[in-house]
Design an enzyme around this catalytic site. Sequence first.
Site, mmCIF file in Angstrom:
data_model
loop_
_atom_site.group_PDB
_atom_site.id
_atom_site.type_symbol
_atom_site.label_atom_id
_atom_site.label_comp_id
_atom_site.label_asym_id
_atom_site.label_seq_id
_atom_site.Cartn_x
_atom_site.Cartn_y
_atom_site.Cartn_z
ATOM 1 N N ASN A 155 0.820 -1.233 0.000
ATOM 2 C CA ASN A 155 0.000 0.000 0.000
ATOM 3 C C ASN A 155 0.849 1.276 0.000
ATOM 4 O O ASN A 155 0.499 2.256 -0.657
ATOM 5 C CB ASN A 155 -1.032 -0.007 1.127
ATOM 6 C CG ASN A 155 -0.436 -0.200 2.494
ATOM 7 O OD1 ASN A 155 0.750 -0.491 2.628
ATOM 8 N ND2 ASN A 155 -1.243 -0.028 3.522
ATOM 9 N N LYS A 178 12.704 -6.969 1.869
ATOM 10 C CA LYS A 178 11.837 -7.817 1.042
ATOM 11 C C LYS A 178 10.573 -7.014 0.744
ATOM 12 O O LYS A 178 9.675 -6.896 1.591
ATOM 13 C CB LYS A 178 11.498 -9.090 1.831
ATOM 14 C CG LYS A 178 11.112 -10.286 1.005
ATOM 15 C CD LYS A 178 9.837 -10.168 0.243
ATOM 16 C CE LYS A 178 8.589 -10.336 1.042
ATOM 17 N NZ LYS A 178 7.377 -10.234 0.171
ATOM 18 N N PRO A 179 10.472 -6.439 -0.461
ATOM 19 C CA PRO A 179 9.250 -5.697 -0.786
ATOM 20 C C PRO A 179 8.096 -6.657 -1.094
ATOM 21 O O PRO A 179 8.315 -7.833 -1.319
ATOM 22 C CB PRO A 179 9.654 -4.918 -2.048
ATOM 23 C CG PRO A 179 10.779 -5.684 -2.657
ATOM 24 C CD PRO A 179 11.462 -6.438 -1.550
ATOM 25 N N GLY A 231 2.416 -5.289 7.810
ATOM 26 C CA GLY A 231 1.534 -6.197 7.068
ATOM 27 C C GLY A 231 0.282 -6.467 7.878
ATOM 28 O O GLY A 231 -0.034 -5.748 8.830
ATOM 29 N N GLU A 253 4.147 -3.637 12.519
ATOM 30 C CA GLU A 253 3.088 -2.653 12.256
ATOM 31 C C GLU A 253 1.985 -3.413 11.544
ATOM 32 O O GLU A 253 2.138 -3.776 10.369
ATOM 33 C CB GLU A 253 3.602 -1.535 11.330
ATOM 34 C CG GLU A 253 4.659 -0.645 11.938
ATOM 35 C CD GLU A 253 4.155 0.101 13.146
ATOM 36 O OE1 GLU A 253 2.935 0.319 13.251
ATOM 37 O OE2 GLU A 253 4.981 0.441 14.004
ATOM 38 N N CYS A 287 -3.729 1.020 6.690
ATOM 39 C CA CYS A 287 -4.030 0.435 8.005
ATOM 40 C C CYS A 287 -4.588 1.473 8.977
ATOM 41 O O CYS A 287 -5.333 1.130 9.883
ATOM 42 C CB CYS A 287 -2.802 -0.256 8.580
ATOM 43 S SG CYS A 287 -1.349 0.790 8.595
HETATM 44 P P1 ADP Z 1 -1.367 -7.931 2.408
HETATM 45 O O1 ADP Z 1 -2.453 -8.902 2.730
HETATM 46 O O2 ADP Z 1 -1.756 -6.536 2.562
HETATM 47 O O3 ADP Z 1 -0.582 -8.258 1.174
HETATM 48 P P2 ADP Z 1 0.511 -9.249 4.012
HETATM 49 O O4 ADP Z 1 0.583 -9.186 5.484
HETATM 50 O O5 ADP Z 1 0.061 -10.508 3.376
HETATM 51 O O6 ADP Z 1 -0.365 -8.042 3.601
HETATM 52 O O7 ADP Z 1 1.904 -8.872 3.349
HETATM 53 C C1 ADP Z 1 2.810 -7.923 3.874
HETATM 54 C C2 ADP Z 1 4.219 -8.381 3.571
HETATM 55 O O8 ADP Z 1 4.485 -9.578 4.304
HETATM 56 C C3 ADP Z 1 4.455 -8.739 2.108
HETATM 57 O O9 ADP Z 1 5.763 -8.348 1.730
HETATM 58 C C4 ADP Z 1 4.327 -10.256 2.107
HETATM 59 O O10 ADP Z 1 5.037 -10.879 1.044
HETATM 60 C C5 ADP Z 1 4.952 -10.599 3.438
HETATM 61 N N1 ADP Z 1 4.526 -11.900 3.997
HETATM 62 C C6 ADP Z 1 3.407 -12.606 3.738
HETATM 63 N N2 ADP Z 1 3.388 -13.741 4.473
HETATM 64 C C7 ADP Z 1 4.521 -13.762 5.211
HETATM 65 C C8 ADP Z 1 5.090 -14.652 6.184
HETATM 66 N N3 ADP Z 1 4.470 -15.780 6.546
HETATM 67 N N4 ADP Z 1 6.279 -14.321 6.741
HETATM 68 C C9 ADP Z 1 6.910 -13.189 6.395
HETATM 69 N N5 ADP Z 1 6.428 -12.303 5.499
HETATM 70 C C10 ADP Z 1 5.252 -12.567 4.912
#
Ligand code: ADP
Length: 490
Positions: A155, A178-179, A231, A253, A287
């Site tokens: 976002n 890691k984007p 996330g 966050e 958020c």
């Molecule tokens: P959204 O649903 O808004 O995409 P996420 O929480 O799924 O939000 O994603 C936020 C970030 O966390 C992204 O970069 C995503 O790739 C990463 N992500 C998703 N699952 C995991 C996980 N199990 N561990 C670490 N990072 C994750």
Amino acid sequence: MKSVPHFWFEPTPWVDGQWRRGMGEITVPNPATNLTLATVMRAEEELIQQAIEGADRAFAEWKRRSPVDRGNMLKRTATLMIARRDDLAALLSAEQGKPFAQALGEVDYAASFFQWFGEEARRSYGRVAAHPEAEREFFVEHKPIGVAGLITPWNFPLAQGAKKIAAALAAGCTAVWKPAERTPLIALAMAPLFTEAGIPKGVLQIVPARGAVVGKIFAEHPAMRVLSLTGSTATGSALMADAARSIKRVSLELGGNAPFIVLPDADLEFTAEHVLRLKLFVSGQVCVTANRIFVHESIEHEFLEILSHKLKNSVVGNGLAENVDAGPLIHRQACQDVDALVSQAISAGATLVCRNSTFERDPSLKEGSFYAPTLLSDVQDTMQIASHEIFGPVIPVLRYSSVADAICRANDTPYGLAGYVYGQDMTRCRAVARELEVGIVGVNEWRPLKAEIPFGGIKQSGIGAEGGEEGLHEFLCTQVISMPKPDLVR
Ligand code: ADP
């Protein structure tokens, strides 16, 4: 209409100062049209491990640099971003979907964190503490914790990265970023700017990759010392569980369910304008956006009239076009998820006041991921729309009759990120704000987040803070040295 700039970067992972070949591919569409913008190579396990190890090697030198040097590089990064703000904003708008003007705002906001932490880098203070034994003393020192793993969402793909990178590097940590898979381009676009700002290779690695894969590797690698994620609450919980096995520090966050309380004496024109701006900002995929608008029964009718007039007169369209107030959602699935909440609310008794489908006038957006901004009244606390993070341009209005009751209902959620209070009596506004169980409150302000202040949620909205002097502490650890006092008398 803005055009997407020619890429000044490679669509591949950036590790140890080089563009590296990844294994899989990520297709990045423009959500306004769903036409492919680029194909990005994904870092798989081996390259992610190499990125962590490279950051660990770079840490040995980076932590010994003068904080003034580190700060100067961060401030130069801010200057370079502002110099390229149009290109960065056009890329961001194309990849994320947000209107160009909002993307420009994000570039400035992201740069403000490099500026702020560039200044804060030199303000890390320890102390000398009294020792219970007369001939000894304690030195309390804050030191960079080590390699930081930074995971960001789609976002605010630039600003969320900037908040974490600037704080980590200012503290003396090195980092692997890691984007989100939906928005890797704006992250990779920053790599040449970091190099130009003088940041040495390996200090910041950028690895587009799958979230769950990265989470596990970050959590397991012994060189990785802190994991910082923005996330969803579910992702935060999964990452925390992974981190638990090796007792790594986490900074999270997460999601919110922000209440927006409109007091009986609020200026309705001003308040409606702010509600609309807040809800159209990144199409409600924020958020801290207002998820529940509590409006006093005495002003509800007039407030809804003003708000629906404003909503009907706003423009939803391609973010790269002129004068657009709101863009698309990130993908089609997001539209379906938001629609499910709206449908459930309407079938449970909510009233559909109005919708804005102006994007339908443009045939080039037919395949885009648009959701018509929607105003709902008669929303009840028990409806899913009031208890779930909507993440879309829906304005649910909930009626209240006593302020005490509104506060109670506002706090009746497992989240505690942001809140808003609108009214004219500042003493009352402040009293209401203090009762809200959230990390930040805007009084007559819809966008209170700034680099100067710590922002972080309570309850299931997170752990730790970003921005302010507190932001630096997420990346520092404390060491105490107990020393004999020097004795000149003997
Ligand atoms: P959204 O649903 O808004 O995409 P996420 O929480 O799924 O939000 O994603 C936020 C970030 O966390 C992204 O970069 C995503 O790739 C990463 N992500 C998703 N699952 C995991 C996980 N199990 N561990 C670490 N990072 C994750």
